[in-house]
Design a protein around this motif. Structure first.
Motif, PDB file in Angstrom:
ATOM      1  N   THR A   1       1.332  12.268  -6.578  1.00 39.29           N
ATOM      2  CA  THR A   1       0.431  12.762  -5.535  1.00 39.29           C
ATOM      3  C   THR A   1       0.836  12.127  -4.224  1.00 39.29           C
ATOM      4  N   PRO A   2       1.652  12.807  -3.444  1.00 39.93           N
ATOM      5  CA  PRO A   2       2.146  12.211  -2.186  1.00 39.93           C
ATOM      6  C   PRO A   2       1.011  11.783  -1.255  1.00 39.93           C
ATOM      7  N   PHE A   3      -0.187  12.426  -1.407  1.00 35.64           N
ATOM      8  CA  PHE A   3      -1.346  12.019  -0.593  1.00 35.64           C
ATOM      9  C   PHE A   3      -1.600  10.529  -0.698  1.00 35.64           C
ATOM     10  N   PHE A   4      -1.301  10.017  -1.876  1.00 34.38           N
ATOM     11  CA  PHE A   4      -1.662   8.627  -2.170  1.00 34.38           C
ATOM     12  C   PHE A   4      -1.041   7.654  -1.166  1.00 34.38           C
ATOM     13  N   ALA A   5       0.092   8.062  -0.614  1.00 37.54           N
ATOM     14  CA  ALA A   5       0.779   7.186   0.346  1.00 37.54           C
ATOM     15  C   ALA A   5      -0.124   6.810   1.519  1.00 37.54           C
ATOM     16  N   ILE A   6      -1.059   7.737   1.859  1.00 38.27           N
ATOM     17  CA  ILE A   6      -1.965   7.460   2.990  1.00 38.27           C
ATOM     18  C   ILE A   6      -2.834   6.242   2.671  1.00 38.27           C
ATOM     19  N   VAL A   7      -3.289   6.168   1.409  1.00 39.12           N
ATOM     20  CA  VAL A   7      -4.229   5.110   1.034  1.00 39.12           C
ATOM     21  C   VAL A   7      -3.529   3.771   0.845  1.00 39.12           C
ATOM     22  N   ILE A   8      -2.231   3.846   0.517  1.00 43.98           N
ATOM     23  CA  ILE A   8      -1.521   2.598   0.206  1.00 43.98           C
ATOM     24  C   ILE A   8      -1.693   1.575   1.321  1.00 43.98           C
ATOM     25  N   ILE A   9      -1.568   2.041   2.584  1.00 39.12           N
ATOM     26  CA  ILE A   9      -1.520   1.074   3.675  1.00 39.12           C
ATOM     27  C   ILE A   9      -2.822   0.285   3.817  1.00 39.12           C
ATOM     28  N   PRO A  10      -4.002   0.981   3.911  1.00 38.95           N
ATOM     29  CA  PRO A  10      -5.234   0.174   3.981  1.00 38.95           C
ATOM     30  C   PRO A  10      -5.432  -0.718   2.751  1.00 38.95           C
ATOM     31  N   LEU A  11      -5.123  -0.183   1.548  1.00 39.62           N
ATOM     32  CA  LEU A  11      -5.296  -0.999   0.336  1.00 39.62           C
ATOM     33  C   LEU A  11      -4.385  -2.217   0.371  1.00 39.62           C
ATOM     34  N   ALA A  12      -3.147  -1.994   0.799  1.00 37.72           N
ATOM     35  CA  ALA A  12      -2.201  -3.109   0.864  1.00 37.72           C
ATOM     36  C   ALA A  12      -2.699  -4.161   1.849  1.00 37.72           C
ATOM     37  N   LEU A  13      -3.306  -3.700   2.949  1.00 36.02           N
ATOM     38  CA  LEU A  13      -3.828  -4.648   3.944  1.00 36.02           C
ATOM     39  C   LEU A  13      -4.955  -5.491   3.349  1.00 36.02           C
ATOM     40  N   ILE A  14      -5.913  -4.783   2.698  1.00 38.67           N
ATOM     41  CA  ILE A  14      -7.026  -5.527   2.071  1.00 38.67           C
ATOM     42  C   ILE A  14      -6.440  -6.561   1.117  1.00 38.67           C
ATOM     43  N   TYR A  15      -5.526  -6.080   0.291  1.00 41.29           N
ATOM     44  CA  TYR A  15      -4.904  -6.932  -0.717  1.00 41.29           C
ATOM     45  C   TYR A  15      -4.257  -8.152  -0.071  1.00 41.29           C
ATOM     46  N   PHE A  16      -3.509  -7.877   0.985  1.00 43.48           N
ATOM     47  CA  PHE A  16      -2.765  -8.947   1.642  1.00 43.48           C
ATOM     48  C   PHE A  16      -3.719 -10.002   2.201  1.00 43.48           C
ATOM     49  N   PHE A  17      -4.808  -9.543   2.858  1.00 42.61           N
ATOM     50  CA  PHE A  17      -5.716 -10.516   3.486  1.00 42.61           C
ATOM     51  C   PHE A  17      -6.443 -11.347   2.431  1.00 42.61           C
ATOM     52  N   VAL A  18      -6.942 -10.651   1.416  1.00 44.20           N
ATOM     53  CA  VAL A  18      -7.655 -11.373   0.349  1.00 44.20           C
ATOM     54  C   VAL A  18      -6.741 -12.453  -0.219  1.00 44.20           C
ATOM     55  N   GLN A  19      -5.480 -12.039  -0.445  1.00 42.71           N
ATOM     56  CA  GLN A  19      -4.551 -12.949  -1.085  1.00 42.71           C
ATOM     57  C   GLN A  19      -4.208 -14.122  -0.172  1.00 42.71           C
ATOM     58  N   ARG A  20      -4.019 -13.858   1.119  1.00 49.68           N
ATOM     59  CA  ARG A  20      -3.701 -14.941   2.051  1.00 49.68           C
ATOM     60  C   ARG A  20      -4.840 -15.944   2.128  1.00 49.68           C
ATOM     61  N   PHE A  21      -6.069 -15.398   2.253  1.00 55.62           N
ATOM     62  CA  PHE A  21      -7.236 -16.277   2.307  1.00 55.62           C
ATOM     63  C   PHE A  21      -7.286 -17.145   1.063  1.00 55.62           C
ATOM     64  N   TYR A  22      -7.109 -16.465  -0.053  1.00 54.39           N
ATOM     65  CA  TYR A  22      -7.243 -17.171  -1.328  1.00 54.39           C
ATOM     66  C   TYR A  22      -6.177 -18.247  -1.478  1.00 54.39           C
ATOM     67  N   ILE A  23      -4.929 -17.862  -1.210  1.00 53.53           N
ATOM     68  CA  ILE A  23      -3.838 -18.806  -1.484  1.00 53.53           C
ATOM     69  C   ILE A  23      -4.000 -20.071  -0.652  1.00 53.53           C
TER      70      ILE A  23
END
Length: 1558
Positions: free
Chosen positions: A1133-1155
């Motif tokens: 589902t190529p649409f999914f690429a749109i969502v990747i970026i916000p999800l990746a951002l959330i993921y990245f921030f949560v992980q940075r805070f946590y680490i």
């Protein structure tokens, strides 16, 4: 039947399918009025009794003021009650009102529901009040009730709205308005129930521990940790930021519960054990009787038989050793102690397992939905939402389960650590001998940690089989009997795993043994580092450690290879299983076609199967390892306690100490050391115990303390004890704490003790006064200071009976005299107490009330000094040898009044500031105080006082170098990339690149296999109603299988390479660390606790060996897996690429805070662990002192506090992992939701097989994401070990061991020593210790070096060996500047007999000659010269006799003689004696002196003397004072000059006449 009744109750239709068979489905009104109303109400009514209990119980009503929140909650509930009444009113009005229609009455539901609601709202009001009285801050059940209510109300909400919109008007205005009003109120209630109601008095508590004030939502999402994570992100966390523990997590609480359950369990086990032993004994007797014919055999056979028997016995002994203690009680104790948390986690795990299997079923529905284009779109959206909801619930339950399991693990570890500590305080000597300090610390660290790790996953024992069974059932429904093929493959793999596990266990035990050995040697090296440096023995010990390490790495390599095999099997299982199943399925019959729903439901079920199948063998292996730890812990904890009945405390005895016919041994079955001792000591007497080295003086002390086994007789002690051991035991605490030792501080008393123990001058010198921190083992105090602190501790404790084990040997003669006069003697502070003094100093004997003479463990004489002299026994002979000395002593004592002329001996002595922490000026002050007392000159008194005033004025400013033990440095912030690179470099770049590449190919194979499968399932559409060609089938199966096997092989190769690389890295890092630590200057060891260095070799090296390779591997695999997943979903589902970026951002921030927070928490954890082990080691080494003072309770408390400090960071670390996981799983759930949502939206354009692929991949992503962060942060945490090891590999080294400038082969030939304006300081920030020493010492001269304590005598020897380097000036030996040659060249050519005799565990031979340079004959010769030959030849193993850790199994005197033997063996031209005779009696002292005179007659000898007698025959005497040479001449000249030396000699009772006698 039921439906009809309900329809009558509602007055409308209950269920009709047609409601759902349309694009805009709805629920029938009757369902909304019955089922949707009853669900939430039933829930509340079931939960309410718990809350109402509080109303019944609370007699003491909580009359605190009502909070605003409480009032709001009650107000809303009351308003809801009013809406219910209004509902009822509307119905009544319609039925019985003035304009009511009699023909159509309202249905029963319209009456029942308002009444039900009204009752419920009253119940809610009562529940709120109940909660308030309990003091609860919120309630989970009430929150869930409101949530259910609002969710169930959404259906009528939309029904009413849609109806009104359809009709364009509101049909039933009153009910319509009442419904929406009550819906609004319910929403408000839902919001209010998420807020915690914190009473004002709890506000402070909650600041210290926010968890206590967290509401239900905050607890399940771990939101209460936010503030800590934020803080950790902004700045590195420190120990002070940690929050308080919950009461139930504190060590004291856990330990109390554990001990409560342990006692009955252990008692029962002991009974079982005794019965077993009785049975064994009975069988042995029985079998012996049955076998009488054997006796007739010929003697030849008999001998062979005997040999065989011996071997058998040996084997038996090995087997017996495993089980000769009460066993199988530890697990039950742990279970009983932590039953509740186990049951809670069980429930959560069960729920989570059930939810796991809902997702594949939803996936199946989803795929069939996309296949059938005629179905309504709302179904797809429903499935997407359901997938998300199920995943969310699963996440919440899983995290609660993990939280409980990890806390359980933490508690188990705590309970075991506390139990080991408690046991160590009461353990008997037998048990103590079985385990060295190192092994005990290992029980606390490694073994307790094992239990911690296993309890984290203990529920998998039942959960894995459960998951496997459920998966198989569902798979059977999908694929029928062909599942059995896949199952067969799994079953076949299990035995191979079992074989691997047992093999791994053996290797694990081997590995532990090597670790123990290596740590034991390291411990000794670090404890005796000074000796190693002085003797230049580092290479020998380095080789020993490297050899053990080599063996250890061999074992590690084996286990790494084994591990690769088990990974190969676990990686191939899923591929082989799905291959076998699908292949059989399609080949059984031509009707079996692989459709998308079948394939992907099966694949997701197989994916569920992977986890339990991979975990089970790991869990079993881990349990097996824990079994080893369980045995070790059970053996130690069930060991014998010290027998408290040996020493009685019977007040009816009128003596202070009585020994009645006692014989005492160190071990239960050993020969008694003290035989038939009878001794009565009256209260208030001073009794001296004398005897030769090894005659049992210290053993007598130990017996009185109850430390020895009594083979017969008993001891009675009337009163409390204080004990001063022969080797002072000093804690790593302030000087004041060392003296107070837990007693309350009384200024007056404290000052008195300080004065009497001659510590006042030291306090002026120590940078922090009595608050100066003393290093480990009292490292920054001189021997004499340690001994005086130890004595001060005893005096301050105000006990009734004092056991003084030779406290005067370590101090100068006049300090000894001062201590005797002011503390021990007839006029001292202790004059009314009972004192038992072991001594070698003859000068004190005339003043004691009674003398006990020991010979070979027997009391040979008891009596007063006069009587014993007259009797002509052992004692008088012993004295006659030293009689001349004695009489002189007496003369000088009597003529003390005349010495008024030596008042101004030390011009300006008052202001002379000696050199630093390790020195003291007792003697100087004593001198002055004596002269002041004699002459009563006010002036000089005033001067002294002023001086001390000016001193204290400056004392407030802390000086540099004042705090000795620097706080352990803790790297902060992100681990630098450089550290990772260092590790990769140690692994080798080639290896690293290869590993990465191989793992990448493996992921490609995995993704390829799944794409192939999705293509395969499209055949079912293509060949619909046609025969499926067999060539096509075979190709499909073949390629699918090949890709599966390929991925297994690639992982296997990758792991093998990684194993090799990481073992290389381990080897390199460890040898660098060891290499550097042995080359670090002595100053480092003076300022660093040994525990800290040990920690680098134990915990950090362990992490580099085991943890880093594992986390590196999982990290790579996870990363690849996530990339593969994202790739597949985007492809579907190529649409999914749109969502990747916000999800990746959330993921990245949560992980940075946590680490940021987590890494720091882990560092805090490892830093706060060291003190636990340091304190434990310190406790074990001071056991006899702690027991003597009966301070076990206080030390237990201290241990609890230390462990709690560590638990604070561990607990927060556990929670931070959950905090992260729940947020990441939320991101993962969104991925699932969007993958499904886009599949529904674009269902017209994509195939069902692609939908299946993308959603089944998405379902897997949650766990992978979680693992990715876990493994990256674990890697980042573990890599800290590399950082810590590197920190110690970069410490500045001392000079090179060997340089290009080599001295001549025979150097030093003459042995001339020349000091040239020599100045030195211990550390750059401290003052000089030696102020420009210049002197010449000629070949074969015998030089005595004397001076008050702290004059710089020991510093002088340190300089000769370059332990400290010159600040200015130089030393020449035979015209070679010692600063120009290598340290080993220098140290090998000098010989020293050091102050503390340090021995290493190993053979006697190794202790004398670690490099094996000398022959046995030479060694026997030196043993003969050092008077040890008879002792050593009497030992069973002779030269190979094992010396215990620290030489514990030899007396101090024997150790000293061994050091003499070492010196005789090296026999260099220059010999240095450092107070070598301080710990021996006069007889041994004489032997040593004579040996040295004879054997070293052609050498230059420098003697640092405490006893002036030993240097009266020197060629010259050097008198040092405050780092300068004040006098340097022959003894006779110095005595005539009546200077410093004269004063000292007079104190020691030496006059010019007596020196000529000598």
């Amino acid at each position: 039947m039921c439906a009809a009744a309900l329809e009558e109750y509602c007055g409308s239709i209950f269920w009709n399918v047609s409601y759902l068979k349309r694009p805009d489905p709805d629920l029938p009104l009757c369902v909304e009025q019955t089922v949707l109303v009853w669900i939430p109400l039933c829930f509340l009514w079931l939960c309410a009794p718990w809350h109402l209990l509080a109303l019944c119980q609370s007699a003491n009503v909580n009359t605190k003021q009502l909070s605003k929140l409480y009032i709001c909650k009650q107000l809303v509930a009351s308003l809801l009650f009013l809406t219910a009444i209004a509902h009822l009113g509307v119905t009544l009005g319609e039925d019985f009102g003035p304009n009511s229609d009699q023909s159509s009455k309202n249905a029963a539901a319209y009456y029942a529901n308002p009444v039900l609601f009204a009752v419920t709202w009253i119940l809610v009001l009562l529940c709120h009040e109940g909660l308030r009285r309990e003091g609860a801050i919120d309630s989970a059940s009430i929150f869930l009730f409101w949530l259910l209510l609002v969710v169930c109300d959404i259906f009528p909400f939309q029904t009413l709205l849609r109806e009104a919109l359809r009709l364009g008007e509101v049909r039933d205005v009153p009910r319509f308005s009442l419904f929406y009003i009550s819906f609004g109120l319910k929403l408000i209630s839902l919001v209010l129930s998420t807020v915690a109601d914190i009473p004002p008095e709890a506000k402070d508590l909650i600041k210290k521990n926010p968890e206590a004030g967290a509401a239900f939502l905050s607890r399940i999402t771990f939101n209460w940790l936010n503030s800590m994570v934020l803080k950790g992100y902004k700045q590195p966390l420190v120990q002070e930021d940690m929050w308080d523990l919950n009461e139930s997590d504190s060590t004291a609480f856990i330990n109390e519960r554990f001990q409560h359950f342990m006692k009955p369990e252990l008692d029962a086990a002991r009974v079982r054990f005794q019965n077993k032993m009785k049975r064994k004994l009975f069988q042995n007797i029985h079998s012996a009787q049955e076998d009488p014919q054997q006796n007739g055999l010929s003697s030849g056979l008999g001998k062979r038989e005997e040999r065989g028997k011996k071997e058998d016995e040996k084997k038996k002994k090995d087997n017996k050793e495993e089980e000769n203690y009460p066993n199988s009680w530890l697990i039950t104790t742990i279970y009983k102690t932590f039953k509740r948390i186990l049951i809670e986690s069980f429930c959560f795990k069960l729920l989570e397992d059930v939810l796991t299997f809902v997702s594949p079923q939803l996936l199946k529905l989803m795929i069939s939905f996309t296949q059938d284009k005629s179905r309504y779109a709302w179904e797809g959206y429903l499935y997407a939402v359901l997938l998300m909801v199920v995943a969310l619930l699963q996440s919440l339950t899983l995290q609660q389960y993990f939280q409980r399991c990890h806390v359980l693990g933490m508690k188990v570890r705590t309970a075991l650590m506390a139990a080991v500590y408690k046991k160590a305080l009461v353990v008997s000597n037998d048990t103590r001998k079985e385990s060295t300090v190192g092994e005990m610390v290992n029980l606390m660290s490694a073994d307790a940690q094992r239990f911690n790790d296993v309890t984290n996953f203990i529920h998998l024992l039942w959960s894995c089989p459960l998951q496997i069974i459920i998966s198989i059932v569902f798979l059977w429904l999908e694929l029928g009997p062909s599942v059995l093929a896949g199952l067969g493959v799994m079953v076949l793999i299990i035995p191979t795993n079992a074989v691997l596990a047992t093999k791994a266990r053996k290797l694990q035990i081997e590995n532990m043994n090597f670790k123990d050995k290596r740590m034991k040697i390291m411990n000794e090296i670090l404890n005796g580092i000074k000796i190693l440096k002085l003797y230049a023995w580092e290479p020998s010990f380095q080789k020993q450690v490297e050899d053990i390490r080599g063996e250890e790495l061999k074992v590690m390599k084996k286990s790494a290879y084994l591990h690769s095999f088990s990974i190969l099997t676990s990686c191939c299982i899923p591929a082989l299983v799905s291959l076998a199943t699908f292949a059989i399925f399609v080949s059984v019959s031509n009707d079996n076609v692989l459709t998308a729903e079948r394939a992907f439901t099966s694949i997701s079920l197989f994916n569920i199967l992977r986890a339990p199948l991979a975990m089970l063998p790991m869990l079993i292996a881990s349990i097996v390892q824990t079994a080893v730890s369980k045995k070790r812990l059970e053996k130690f904890l069930a060991g014998e306690d010290i027998d408290s009945d040996i020493v009685r405390q019977d007040p009816s005895f009128n003596t202070a100490v009585s020994i009645c016919d006692g014989s005492f041994a160190w071990e239960k079955d050993a020969k008694p050391l003290l035989k038939d001792v009878n001794l009565d000591i009256e209260p208030g007497r001073l009794v001296a115990v004398v005897g030769a080295v090894g005659s049992g003086k210290s053993s007598l002390m130990s017996a009185l303390l109850g430390e020895m086994h009594s083979t017969k007789g008993f001891i009675n002690i009337g009163g409390s004890l204080a004990f001063v051991p022969q080797q002072a035991w000093i804690q790593n605490a302030t000087l004041k704490d060392n003296i107070l030792f837990g007693s309350p501080h009384e200024e007056e008393n404290f000052k008195k003790v300080i004065q009497a123990c001659a510590l006042a001058p030291d306090l002026e010198l120590l940078p922090g006064g009595d608050l100066t921190e003393i290093g480990e083992k009292g490292i920054n105090l001189s021997g004499g200071q340690k001994q005086r602190v130890s004595l001060a501790r005893a005096v301050y404790s105000q006990a009734d009976i004092y056991l003084l084990d030779d406290p005067l040997s370590a101090v100068d003669s006049h300090v000894g005299k001062h201590l005797f006069e002011n503390v021990i003697g007839p006029n001292g502070l202790l004059k009314d107490k009972t004192r038992i003094l072991v001594t070698h100093g003859i000068s004190f004997l005339p003043y004691v009330d009674e003398i006990v003479v020991l010979e070979n463990g027997v009391i040979s004489e008891v009596g007063s000094y006069e009587n014993l002299r007259a009797s002509g026994g052992t004692f008088s002979k012993f004295l006659d040898t030293y009689a001349t000395e004695q009489s002189n002593q007496r003369n000088s004592e009597t003529g003390e009044g005349q010495d008024a002329e030596d008042i101004e001996l030390f011009p300006g002595g008052d202001n002379a500031q000696p050199d630093g922490a390790s020195e003291d000026t007792v003697s100087l002050t004593l001198e002055q105080e004596n002269s002041i007392r004699r002459s009563q000159r006010n002036g000089s008194v005033r001067l002294r006082r002023n001086n001390s005033l000016t001193k204290s004025a400056n004392a407030d400013e802390p000086q540099k170098g004042q705090k000795l033990i620097e706080k352990e440095t803790m790297e902060i912030g992100q681990v630098k990339l450089a550290v990772f690179l260092q590790y990769l470099r140690a692994m080798g770049w080639g290896y690293s690149a290869m590993v990465f590449l191989i793992y990448f190919i493996q992921t490609a194979a995995f993704t390829g296999q799944n794409l192939w499968l999705s293509d395969w399932t499209s055949d079912s559409v293509e060949y619909y109603n046609m025969t499926y060609p067999s060539w096509k089938r075979d190709t499909r199966v073949g390629v699918f299988g090949a890709l599966g096997v390929a991925q297994g092989l690639f992982v296997f190769f990758g792991t093998l390479l990684l194993a090799n690389a990481s073992i290389d890295a381990s080897r390199i890092l460890h040898s660098r660390l060891l290499n550097n630590i042995l080359r670090v200057p002595m100053v480092f060891f003076d300022t660093t606790p040994i525990g800290r260095v040990i920690n680098r070799f134990a915990k950090d090296i362990f992490t580099i060996d085991e943890a880093i390779p594992a986390s590196l591997r999982s990290c790579l695999l996870c990363l690849m897996s996530v990339l593969g997943t994202v790739f597949v979903i985007c492809m579907a589902t190529p649409f999914f690429a749109i969502v990747i970026i916000p999800l990746a951002l959330i993921y990245f921030f949560v992980q940075r805070f946590y680490i940021a927070a987590s890494r720091q928490l882990r560092r805090l954890d490892s830093v706060s662990r060291s003190p636990i082990y340091s304190h434990f080691g310190e406790t074990v080494s001071g056991l006899s002192v702690i027991r003597a003072y009966k301070h076990q309770e206080r030390f237990l408390k201290h241990n609890e506090v230390t462990i709690d400090e560590n638990l604070k960071s561990i607990y927060l670390r556990i929670v931070s992992d959950r905090w992260l996981a729940i947020r990441l799983e939320f991101v993962g759930n969104l991925v699932v939701f969007f993958a499904a949502l886009f599949a529904v939206i674009s269902r017209d354009s994509i195939d069902s097989n692609v939908v299946g692929l993308s959603v089944s991949y998405a379902l897997n992503v949650t766990q992978t994401l979680n693992w990715l962060v876990m493994t990256t942060s674990a890697l980042e945490t573990n890599i800290v070990a590399v950082e810590r090891v590197n920190e110690y590999t970069q410490l500045k080294n001392e000079a090179d061991w060997v340089t290009d400038t080599r001295p001549p082969q025979m150097w030093p030939e003459a042995g001339r020593v020349h000091f040239e304006n020599y100045k030195v300081r211990y550390r750059p920030e401290l003052d000089l210790v030696l102020h420009g020493i210049t002197c010449d010492i000629n070949s074969t001269e015998k030089i005595g070096i004397v001076g008050r304590t702290g004059a710089g005598k020991s510093s002088l020897t340190n300089c000769l060996f370059r332990i400290i380097e010159a600040a200015e000036g130089r030393i020449l030996i035979d015209d070679v500047d010692i600063a120009t040659i290598g340290l080993h060249d220098l140290r090998h050519r000098l010989t020293i007999i050091p102050q503390d005799p340090v021995l290493f565990s190993g053979s006697l031979r190794m202790n004398l000659d670690p490099f094996d340079k000398f022959s046995d004959e030479e060694i026997w010769r030196v043993l003969e010269l050092s008077h040890l030959k008879s002792y050593v030849s009497g030992l069973q193993e002779g030269l190979q006799h094992k010396v215990a850790e620290g030489g514990e199994n030899l007396s101090v005197g024997q150790r000293q003689l061994l050091c003499l033997a070492r010196a005789l063996l090296r026999k260099s031209r220059i010999l240095i004696l450092d107070e070598a005779t301080a710990a021996v009696d006069l007889e041994t002292d004489n032997l040593i002196q004579n040996t040295i005179r004879k054997e070293f007659s052609d050498c230059t000898v420098l003697t640092i003397a405490h006893r002036l007698h030993s240097i009266m025959d020197s060629s010259r005497v050097m008198v040092l004072d405050v780092g300068k040479i004040v006098e340097f001449d022959s003894p006779s000249n110095l005595l005539e000059n009546e200077g410093h030396f004269y004063a000292m000699a007079r104190d020691a009772g030496i006059t010019p006449e007596s020196s000529t006698n000598l």
